[in-house]
Every structure is written in structure tokens, then in C-alpha cells.
Enzyme design. Structure first.
Site, PDB file in Angstrom:
ATOM      1  N   LYS A  85       0.819  -1.204   0.000  1.00 15.14           N
ATOM      2  CA  LYS A  85       0.000   0.000   0.000  1.00 15.14           C
ATOM      3  C   LYS A  85       0.857   1.260   0.000  1.00 15.14           C
ATOM      4  O   LYS A  85       1.916   1.322   0.631  1.00 15.14           O
ATOM      5  CB  LYS A  85      -0.925  -0.004   1.226  1.00 15.14           C
ATOM      6  CG  LYS A  85      -1.938  -1.151   1.235  1.00 15.14           C
ATOM      7  CD  LYS A  85      -2.911  -1.045   0.090  1.00 15.14           C
ATOM      8  CE  LYS A  85      -3.844  -2.246   0.021  1.00 15.14           C
ATOM      9  NZ  LYS A  85      -4.781  -2.326   1.134  1.00 15.14           N
ATOM     10  N   HIS A 121      -2.318 -12.247  -7.523  1.00 15.88           N
ATOM     11  CA  HIS A 121      -2.339 -11.057  -8.368  1.00 15.88           C
ATOM     12  C   HIS A 121      -1.659 -11.297  -9.706  1.00 15.88           C
ATOM     13  O   HIS A 121      -1.619 -10.416 -10.560  1.00 15.88           O
ATOM     14  CB  HIS A 121      -1.682  -9.886  -7.636  1.00 15.88           C
ATOM     15  CG  HIS A 121      -2.382  -9.526  -6.363  1.00 15.88           C
ATOM     16  ND1 HIS A 121      -2.011 -10.042  -5.135  1.00 15.88           N
ATOM     17  CD2 HIS A 121      -3.458  -8.746  -6.129  1.00 15.88           C
ATOM     18  CE1 HIS A 121      -2.824  -9.571  -4.207  1.00 15.88           C
ATOM     19  NE2 HIS A 121      -3.707  -8.787  -4.781  1.00 15.88           N
TER      20      HIS A 121
END
Length: 747
Positions: A105, A686
Site C-alpha cells: 500500500k 495477483h
């Protein structure tokens, strides 16, 4: 004068998302992808034309940190042989030749960046062509460009150093970075570059603080107008140093860094411009222009107005594009909202009011004041019942210790060592999305919708049984988003039609908007979870999103403390857990994927956040009976600094993302003697790569080097919503087979 730090790049209607996914699927060419990108840049610059300059290099095919790594030639060895977009996307998404770089993040936002991998043995081949081309594009269209660039200190500090010491790696990267700047300096006689250095908001870092002044002096000496900008907090320690440097301007966030006002007297003694971030780039509420103007007038008591550039607090990347498509939000609530284009207009109005007030600007201020007053007094935001409940005595601890609970759970649930499961979601097929949309638009009946959802769940359960997973999930076909789904069923939330923001790459989210007091009128997941459990004798997990994650992944009202909103949400989740366990659901997962990203950037503010965030999770889960096993899941976290808080959560099982990091993240759990059970992700969801049985066996054995088999669960990194069935089925089958192979050798 006014400006922004960056503009939303995914497109008003997610044009870039669709183009990227078509390119990855082989449906369009690179030329077609680049044509879409060029059209978007032109459109976005047109929206900025009234500002002092337009942002160049804030556009990206995936992520700006990755862009800089690629421009510097900072490619991991496994991808060195790849070039062009193939090499670029290999770093972001993985490749047959190697695993993708890690993502994490961007500070305390919900945006993910690709983490560069740096080594003292790296060699760099700088290529500034992408930035140069965009700069020339903007100039050809008649705009005055400003280059947005990730700062050197932020870039290196956020990277993973795979070999060597920080100092030698920093020196090597600096040399490449300066070569890049030399190329950019040729673009104009005095090119303006805004260097984003949010790393400075974390406070003094002994590794590089002594290098700030000489580095930015050297940059200024290249003839570059260097503006150094930090955001998300105050950065007074670095600002004091930068004021002694040769930079052109200093950018400060006065929305989330109120203490930045402390640097104003020192700034007044310099000749530097102040880029004052006063319009919130992260949230979506209209600015109180009267209070913003008062702040600017306070700044002007120190800094002459001609030296103040009014700016957004951070890039508008974190805000939706436009309200133009929002036809279903209550008109009163809509009038309280400010999206990207609105924020540009707020900057222009503020600039006019601050520098040379016109009748038009004064009229807009009067209108704004009326909206601010109406919001404060609106009956839509207040709920006396939820306020009264918060003031009552609330349970925030489980009835028995973990040791007692896990013993009872092991006996009652009878799951094996290295129990296999998934994080929750399964592929969201086009058929499922079409089904949900059809029901939402009234094109199909509830019976047709229910039949379609049940058919998906039935197939999902059958597949999991077929491959031999130990603990099953229902796949979440009814959920468009792990936060939006719950918000849609709670009071105090409202939902947009097109308020998309980028999470990573082509992944976009449409955060719920919390405008008032929150409560849960009725059960939210009970129907689908109990239906799934009725299809199998195996355990099916109830799947909930935790209160802290719902808060952190929403646009949250700014008129009450975030902690109060979070407690309101927690009470609703507690009610849902109680309904599930009374219906016979024995395992309930309360995902806190965003727990870490809510952390304040300044160390001195962390204790307060941890206190109320921890209280809210425990408020949600304390209602669980001792025999009910509570799981949680956390994404993209470095756990060293919060391991004690994780222990205090007291979840029976925590699953975490570790596939891109090996067993490194697990070491801290061992070091502190963590006793609760853990499910480290053994493959990266991902990436479209399908991990082999042998690869997964290696991952599992690496985990067993750190923790015993009795403490470990085996699962993917995260939910499988964004993957395709043709990737998911072989990957999970390999996961189960690898686990059984390892278990066989342990017997």
C-alpha cells in the site's frame, strides 16, 4: 495561482482499465493501447487548463513507482532480458520467467504500488523517453507542463534492497536518477519538476536525512525548478533542511498535516514558493471554502500571497473523476460531495477569493456556505438509536482464552494439520456480473437472480469438494465488492454509479460513502452462507468484512471522529456473527485486509489508532462463542511493527499475504512466540501464473522451517475474485496435492 499534484488516470469511464485488460488478453495491439492512453492524457490536461500548469508523468499504465524503476533501468535480474511493455508488465504481473515484484500500500491509502527490487550489483540503463514524450505532447497541445516525479528518497526508502547496504544502493540509484534528470533538464530552459517525497512525513531517517540538502542542491544546480512536496502528514524535520537548500518551492499538506503551519515562520525568511495543499485529495466532501480561505489568510500572515500556490493536498488519483454520472444519489447528499473535477474548481475559486475576489467567486462562496450549513443540520446524518447503543456497556473480549478455545475447536471441527482453504472469493465471471446487473436494473426477477447465485455456489462447493479442500467457502458470487456489499445493506451508506478509483493496475474500486450514523437493519450474509453449508458435510466459512477495513476502504464522513464511525460498523458486524453462529456456521472469517493501511504515518500518533481499531475488531468478534472459530485476513503488511496488536486481535486464525516475500514475514511470528494459527499465502493471486506442485511444495516446506505444522493453514495469498477459472482450478488443485505430498513426508 493554483495547481494539483496529480490527476485520476484510469479515465472517467475506466477507459484505461478496459484497454489494459484487452491488451493483456491479446485483443488489442500495443499501438491501440497507446492510442487510448494518449487520448486520455489529452482529455485530462484539458480539464486542468485553467490551473497554473498541467501534470505530466502522473499518467501510468500501472503505477508511477514502477514507471520510475523502469525508466531508471532498475529491473530485477529475472526480467533483465525483457524489454518494452513485456518487461514492464512482467515486473507488475509476473511472467513465465519469474514472479512479479511485490506490491504494497502507498502509505496509508488504498492504492497499491509495485515495490522496486534494488541491489548493489545492479547496473542501470536510463530511458527518459516516456516522460519526454508526454512533456512534448502537452506542449504541442498548448499547455504549460509540470513533471510529476516520485522523489529519490521516497523511491529508495520504499524499495526492497536484495543485496548490499542502503548507502551503496542509494548512491547507485542516485547516479541513475541524476542521469534521468539531466535528460529532463534539456526539455526547457527551466523545467518545473514536482518531486513527491511523502517518505519525509515519517520523520527523521538516519539513513538519508544528511543527504537531503546536498541532493536537492545538486538537482537545482541542473537548472531545474525543483518543488519538493510531501503529503498525508506534516514533514517539519525535512522542511527545515529543505529551506536551507536551493529548491524553488516547498509543497506541504495542510489537510492531514496541520502541524505544517509550524514551519511557516522559517519559510517566510526564505525566497521559496509555498505550494499549499488545502483541498483534500483523498476524501470526497465539499471543501468548507470559508475555513480554507481563513487558513490561507493565516498562511499569508507569514508568506506573501504572491509566493503562495494553492494546491491539492495530494494527487487526485485517490478521488473519483466526476459527479456527472451520479443520477441515483439523493440530491441533498450529492450536493455535499466533491470529486476530481469539482476539486479543480474549488482550487480555482479559492485562488480567486484569496488573490483577487470577484463577484462570481463571492457568489460561489455564499453557495458553498449554504451547503456546509445544510449538511450540518440535516436529519439524514443522525440516528439517536445507534448513538444510545454506543453509550451502553459493550462487550470487547471473548469468554475464554485462546488456548481453551482452540482445544475445543480442534476437537469439534476436526480439521487436519496444514488444513487447506481459500481466502473467500472465487472468480467473478461475466455471467455472474451480468446476473447481478440484470437484477439491479430490474431486468430479471429475484427468483431468477437467486437461482443463478445458487447455481454458482453449488458449482463452487462441488469443485472444492472434488479437489479435496478441507474448509470451503461459498465463493461470494452475490458480492460486487467486499466492502460495498456490506455497505449496501447498512444504514448511513450511499453508493455511487461511477465513482471509481484505482487500486492497482487495472483494478478499480468504487468505495462506499459513509454520510451518516451506521446500523445493520437485517442479516446480510445468512441466506447464502447457510445455503452453501446445506450442500456439504464439510465446514463452510462465513465471510464478513471487518469494521476497520470497511472504514478504511470507504469515503468516510468528516464531521465526527473516524473511531466513532468504526464502532458503529463494528456493532453491525457483531450482530451478523451472532446470526451466523446461531444458524450453525462454525467458522467465520472477519477480513481486516486494510487494518494496517489505516496506521498514522507519524509514530507519535500510532497508539491512539491502534487502541480504537483494536477495540472495534474485538467489539465485532467478542460475541463469538468459544466453539466458533474466528479467522481474519490481512493484506500487504510488514508485521514487525504491529505484531503485538495482531496478537491482541485474538483471532483464532490469521491468513496473510506472503507469496512474494517467501517465509520472511513469518519470522516475526516465530520470534514473538505467536501461538494462534496462521495461514500464510503460498501463491500470488495477483499474477495469472499457475504455480506448479513442486513450487508449492517448496513454499510449504519453507513455512515449516519457521512454524510447526499444527499451527499452519495452507491457502492462496488473497481472494480469487479477479482471476479466471482456468487459472484458479489448476492452481488450487496443485495446492491441495502439494499439501498432501508434504504431509505424507511428515508422517
Amino acid at each position: 495561482m493554483s495547481q494539483i499534484i496529480g490527476f485520476p488516470r484510469i479515465g472517467e469511464n475506466r477507459e484505461l482499465k478496459r484497454a489494459l485488460e484487452s491488451f493483456w488478453a491479446g485483443k488489442i495491439s500495443q499501438n491501440e493501447l497507446e492510442k487510448v492512453a494518449k487520448e486520455l492524457r489529452a482529455k485530462h490536461w484539458a480539464e486542468q487548463k485553467e490551473l497554473e500548469n498541467v501534470c505530466v508523468n502522473d499518467f501510468s499504465f500501472y503505477d508511477n513507482v514502477l514507471d520510475l524503476a523502469y525508466a531508471l533501468g532498475a529491473k530485477p535480474a529475472r526480467f533483465q532480458h525483457l524489454s518494452g511493455l513485456e518487461g514492464y508488465f512482467a515486473m507488475a504481473r509476473g511472467h513465465k520467467d519469474g514472479q512479479a515484484c511485490a506490491m504494497t500500500k502507498w502509505f496509508n491509502t488504498n492504492y497499491h504500488f509495485v515495490v522496486p527490487e534494488l541491489s548493489s550489483s545492479d547496473t542501470y540503463k536510463v530511458n527518459a523517453s516516456a516522460i519526454i514524450d508526454q512533456y512534448k505532447e502537452a506542449k504541442a497541445l498548448g499547455y504549460k507542463p509540470k513533471i510529476a516525479l516520485v522523489g529519490l528518497f521516497t523511491f529508495v526508502a520504499l524499495s526492497t534492497i536484495t543485496q548490499g547496504e542502503f548507502a551503496e544502493v542509494f548512491d547507485a540509484v542516485k547516479s541513475a536518477y541524476f542521469t534521468l534528470l539531466d535528460e529532463l533538464a534539456k526539455l526547457d530552459s527551466s523545467v518545473l519538476i514536482e518531486f513527491s517525497e511523502p517518505i519525509f512525513t515519517r520523520g527523521v531517517d538516519e539513513r538519508f536525512y544528511h543527504l537531503i540538502k546536498p541532493t536537492y542542491d545538486a538537482i537545482a544546480n541542473k537548472g531545474i525548478k525543483a518543488v519538493v512536496t510531501s503529503f498525508f502528514e506534516h514533514s517539519n524535520e525535512a522542511s527545515e533542511i529543505l529551506l536551507e537548500s536551493k529548491i524553488y518551492g516547498l509543497g506541504l499538506d495542510f489537510v492531514y498535516g496541520e502541524k505544517n503551519t509550524q514551519i511557516l515562520p522559517a519559510l517566510a525568511k526564505s525566497d521559496k514558493l509555498l505550494f499549499a495543499g488545502v483541498i483534500d485529495g483523498r476524501n470526497i466532501w465539499i471543501a468548507d471554502l470559508e475555513s480554507k480561505l481563513a487558513l490561507l489568510e493565516q498562511i499569508a500572515t507569514h508568506i506573501p500571497k504572491e509566493r503562495v500556490i494553492i494546491s491539492s493536498s495530494c494527487s487526485l488519483l485517490h478521488a473519483p473523476y466526476s459527479k456527472s454520472a451520479e443520477t441515483k444519489i439523493d440530491s441533498e447528499i450529492l450536493s455535499w460531495l466533491s470529486f476530481g473535477l469539482d476539486k479543480v474548481q474549488e482550487l480555482l475559486v479559492l485562488d480567486a477569493l484569496f488573490k483577487a475576489p470577484s463577484d462570481e467567486a463571492r457568489a460561489k462562496l455564499t453557495h458553498n456556505q449554504a451547503l456546509i450549513a445544510a449538511r450540518k443540520s440535516s436529519c439524514k446524518i443522525h440516528d439517536s438509536a445507534i448513538k444510545a447503543r454506543l453509550e451502553s456497556t459493550l462487550k470487547t473480549a471473548r469468554d475464554e482464552s485462546f488456548a481453551a478455545r482452540i482445544k475445543a475447536q480442534r476437537a469439534a471441527l476436526a480439521y487436519p494439520n496444514l488444513a487447506t482453504t481459500t481466502i473467500g472469493s472465487f472468480p467473478q465471471t461475466q455471467e455472474i456480473r451480468t446476473l447481478r446487473l440484470g437484477y439491479k436494473k430490474g431486468a430479471i426477477s429475484k427468483e431468477q437472480y437467486d437461482d443463478g447465485i445458487k447455481a454458482y455456489i453449488k458449482d463452487c462447493i462441488a469443485f472444492q469438494e472434488e479437489i479435496g479442500l478441507d474448509v470451503l467457502v461459498h465463493g461470494e458470487p452475490e458480492r460486487n465488492d467486499m466492502v460495498e456489499y456490506f455497505g449496501e445493506q447498512m444504514k448511513g451508506f450511499v453508493f455511487s454509479q461511477n465513482a471509481w478509483v484505482q487500486s492497482y493496475g487495472s483494478r478499480c474500486v468504487k468505495p462506499p460513502i459513509i454520510y451518516g450514523d451506521v446500523s445493520r437493519p437485517k442479516a446480510m450474509t445468512l441466506e447464502w452462507i447457510t445455503y452453501a453449508q446445506s450442500l456439504t458435510t464439510k465446514l463452510v466459512k462465513g465471510m464478513l468484512t471487518g469494521p476497520v477495513t470497511i472504514l478504511n476502504w470507504s469515503f468516510v464522513r468528516d464531521d465526527v471522529p473516524r473511531s466513532v464511525v468504526c464502532k458503529q460498523i463494528a456493532l453491525g458486524i457483531a450482530d451478523e456473527i451472532d446470526d451466523l453462529q446461531k444458524a450453525g456456521i462454525k467458522i467465520i472469517q472477519v477480513d481486516e485486509a486494510a487494518f494496517k493501511e489505516g496506521y498514522p504515518l507519524r509514530a507519535e500518533n500510532i497508539a491512539e489508532y491502534e487502541s480504537w481499531a483494536l477495540e472495534c475488531f474485538k467489539l465485532a468478534t467478542a460475541i463469538a462463542e468459544s466453539s466458533t472459530q474466528i479467522h481474519t485476513h490481512m493484506c500487504y503488511s510488514e508485521f514487525n511493527d504491529i505484531i503485538k496488536t495482531i496478537e491482541a486481535l485474538d483471532a483464532d486464525v490469521i491468513s496473510i499475504e506472503t507469496a512474494r516475500s517467501g517465509n520472511r514475514l513469518l519470522q516475526v511470528f516465530k520470534e514473538v512466540g505467536y501461538t494462534h494459527e496462521i495461514g500464510p499465502g503460498v501463491y500470488d493471486i495477483h499474477s495469472p501464473r499457475i504455480p506448479s506442485v513442486e513450487e508449492l511444495e517448496g513454499q510449504i516446506r519453507a513455512l515449516l522451517e519457521v512454524l510447526p505444522k499444527e499451527q499452519l493453514w495452507i491457502n492462496p495469498d488473497c481472494g480469487l475474485k479477479t482471476r479466471k477459472w482456468e487459472e484458479v482450478k489448476p492452481s488450487l488443485a496443485n495446492l491441495v496435492k502439494a499439501t498432501k505430498n508434504v504431509l505424507h513426508t511428515l508422517q
